[in-house]
Design an enzyme around this catalytic site. Structure first.
Site, mmCIF file in Angstrom:
data_model
loop_
_atom_site.group_PDB
_atom_site.id
_atom_site.type_symbol
_atom_site.label_atom_id
_atom_site.label_comp_id
_atom_site.label_asym_id
_atom_site.label_seq_id
_atom_site.Cartn_x
_atom_site.Cartn_y
_atom_site.Cartn_z
ATOM 1 N N PHE A 163 37.889 0.864 -37.662
ATOM 2 C CA PHE A 163 38.738 1.344 -36.648
ATOM 3 C C PHE A 163 37.546 2.024 -35.728
ATOM 4 O O PHE A 163 36.557 2.598 -36.189
ATOM 5 C CB PHE A 163 39.404 2.848 -37.274
ATOM 6 C CG PHE A 163 40.551 2.668 -37.854
ATOM 7 C CD1 PHE A 163 41.719 2.745 -37.040
ATOM 8 C CD2 PHE A 163 40.815 2.101 -39.225
ATOM 9 C CE1 PHE A 163 43.222 2.442 -37.766
ATOM 10 C CE2 PHE A 163 42.077 1.860 -39.755
ATOM 11 C CZ PHE A 163 42.984 2.055 -38.778
ATOM 12 N N ASP A 164 37.984 2.164 -34.412
ATOM 13 C CA ASP A 164 37.221 3.149 -33.789
ATOM 14 C C ASP A 164 37.794 4.521 -33.877
ATOM 15 O O ASP A 164 38.921 4.650 -34.589
ATOM 16 C CB ASP A 164 37.455 2.617 -32.210
ATOM 17 C CG ASP A 164 36.799 3.626 -31.074
ATOM 18 O OD1 ASP A 164 35.744 4.214 -31.359
ATOM 19 O OD2 ASP A 164 37.605 4.007 -30.231
ATOM 20 N N MET A 165 37.333 5.734 -33.337
ATOM 21 C CA MET A 165 37.999 7.005 -33.430
ATOM 22 C C MET A 165 38.562 7.683 -32.116
ATOM 23 O O MET A 165 39.622 7.513 -31.941
ATOM 24 C CB MET A 165 36.859 7.823 -33.894
ATOM 25 C CG MET A 165 37.550 9.115 -34.444
ATOM 26 S SD MET A 165 36.280 10.156 -35.398
ATOM 27 C CE MET A 165 35.469 10.860 -34.005
ATOM 28 N N ASP A 166 37.559 7.776 -31.331
ATOM 29 C CA ASP A 166 38.105 8.439 -30.094
ATOM 30 C C ASP A 166 38.727 7.398 -29.255
ATOM 31 O O ASP A 166 38.480 6.385 -28.973
ATOM 32 C CB ASP A 166 36.775 8.793 -29.232
ATOM 33 C CG ASP A 166 36.160 9.955 -29.941
ATOM 34 O OD1 ASP A 166 36.671 11.244 -29.976
ATOM 35 O OD2 ASP A 166 34.834 9.673 -30.518
#
Length: 229
Positions: free
Chosen positions: A16-19
Site C-alpha cells: 500500500f501507499d499511505m497518503d
C-alpha cells in the site's frame, strides 16, 4: 511440437501507499506547505503541489527551498506542521482500515510511503493497523523518492517477494509511475482532489473508484506473470 504457455505466478504480497490511499492527507500536506509560503511571503508556484507528490523528504525539502523559496529548514517546519494537524485529526479514506484487514487475512502486507518515518508510525498506530503490516518503508530510508521505484523495491525485498508477484495500491501520478517502474501489478485509486495524469493512470492494471472495490478476488485476479496488453 506444442509449446505450453506457463501459468501466471500467483500474487504473493500487497504493498500500500499511505497518503491519498489510506489517509486523506494529500490536502493537509498542501495546506501546510502553502501556509509556510504564506508565512514567508512568497507565491505558490503553479504545479508545485503535483510535482512534490511522491518525493522523498530531502527531495521535497530541496524543492520548497529552491523552487518555492521557503526559508529555514523546510523539512522540519513542514513535518512539525503535519504532526500538529495529525494530533488534531487524522482523516481516513472510506474503507481504508477494512481494506487493510481484508487483504492482510490473505497476503503479507507492506507500506511504501513518501511520508517521514514519524508520520508513518503515527498514522498506522492511530488507525490501529500497525500489526497488519509486516514491513513499512519511508522514502527517507531509500535513495530516491517516487516516481523512482526504490521504495516499492525495498518493500518487496524486505518481504522476500519478487516485485512481479506483488500488487501495489496507489493514487498519485508519481506513485503509479513508481510501482510500474518496480515491475509490480498496480491498482489505481485516484484521489478526487488530485487526480493522476492520464499517462500515469494508463500504467495501472485496474482503476477503482474506492477501496471498497479492492477485494481479495480483484487482487488475486492480477496474476503477476501475465503479459501486459
Amino acid at each position: 511440437m506444442t509449446t505450453t504457455r506457463a501459468e501466471p505466478s500467483p500474487v504473493a504480497a500487497v504493498v500500500f501507499d499511505m497518503d491519498g490511499v489510506l489517509t486523506d492527507t494529500e490536502t493537509i500536506w498542501d495546506e501546510v506547505r502553502r501556509g509556510l509560503a504564506a508565512q514567508d511571503g512568497v507565491p505558490w508556484p503553479e504545479g508545485a503541489t503535483e510535482a512534490m507528490m511522491g518525493m522523498s523528504t530531502p527531495e521535497w525539502a530541496q524543492f520548497l527551498a529552491s523552487e518555492v523559496g521557503i526559508s529555514g529548514d523546510p523539512a522540519e517546519r513542514t513535518l512539525e506542521g503535519m504532526a500538529a494537524r495529525y494530533r488534531e485529526h487524522l482523516p481516513t479514506l472510506p474503507g481504508a482500515v477494512e481494506a487493510v484487514q481484508r487483504l492482510a487475512a490473505r497476503w503479507p502486507l507492506a507500506l511504501a510511503s513518501s511520508s517521514a518515518r514519524r508520520l508513518i508510525d503515527t498514522s498506522l498506530a492511530t488507525l490501529g493497523i500497525t500489526d497488519r503490516f509486516e514491513v513499512s518503508v519511508s522514502t527517507e530510508e531509500v535513495a530516491r523518492g517516487k516516481p523512482a521505484p526504490d521504495g516499492f523495491l525495498r518493500a518487496c525485498e524486505l518481504l522476500g517477494v519478487e516485485p512481479a508477484r506483488a500488487v501495489a495500491i496507489e493514487d498519485s501520478s508519481n506513485g503509479l509511475r513508481s510501482a510500474s517502474a518496480a515491475g509490480m501489478r498496480v491498482i489505481a485509486v485516484p484521489h478526487e482532489a488530485f487526480p493522476p495524469a492520464a499517462d500515469a493512470l494508463a500504467l495501472a492494471d485496474v482503476v477503482v473508484r474506492n477501496l471498497d472495490e479492492v477485494t481479495v478476488d480483484l487482487v488475486a485476479g492480477l496474476a503477476a506473470g501475465r503479459e501486459r496488453p
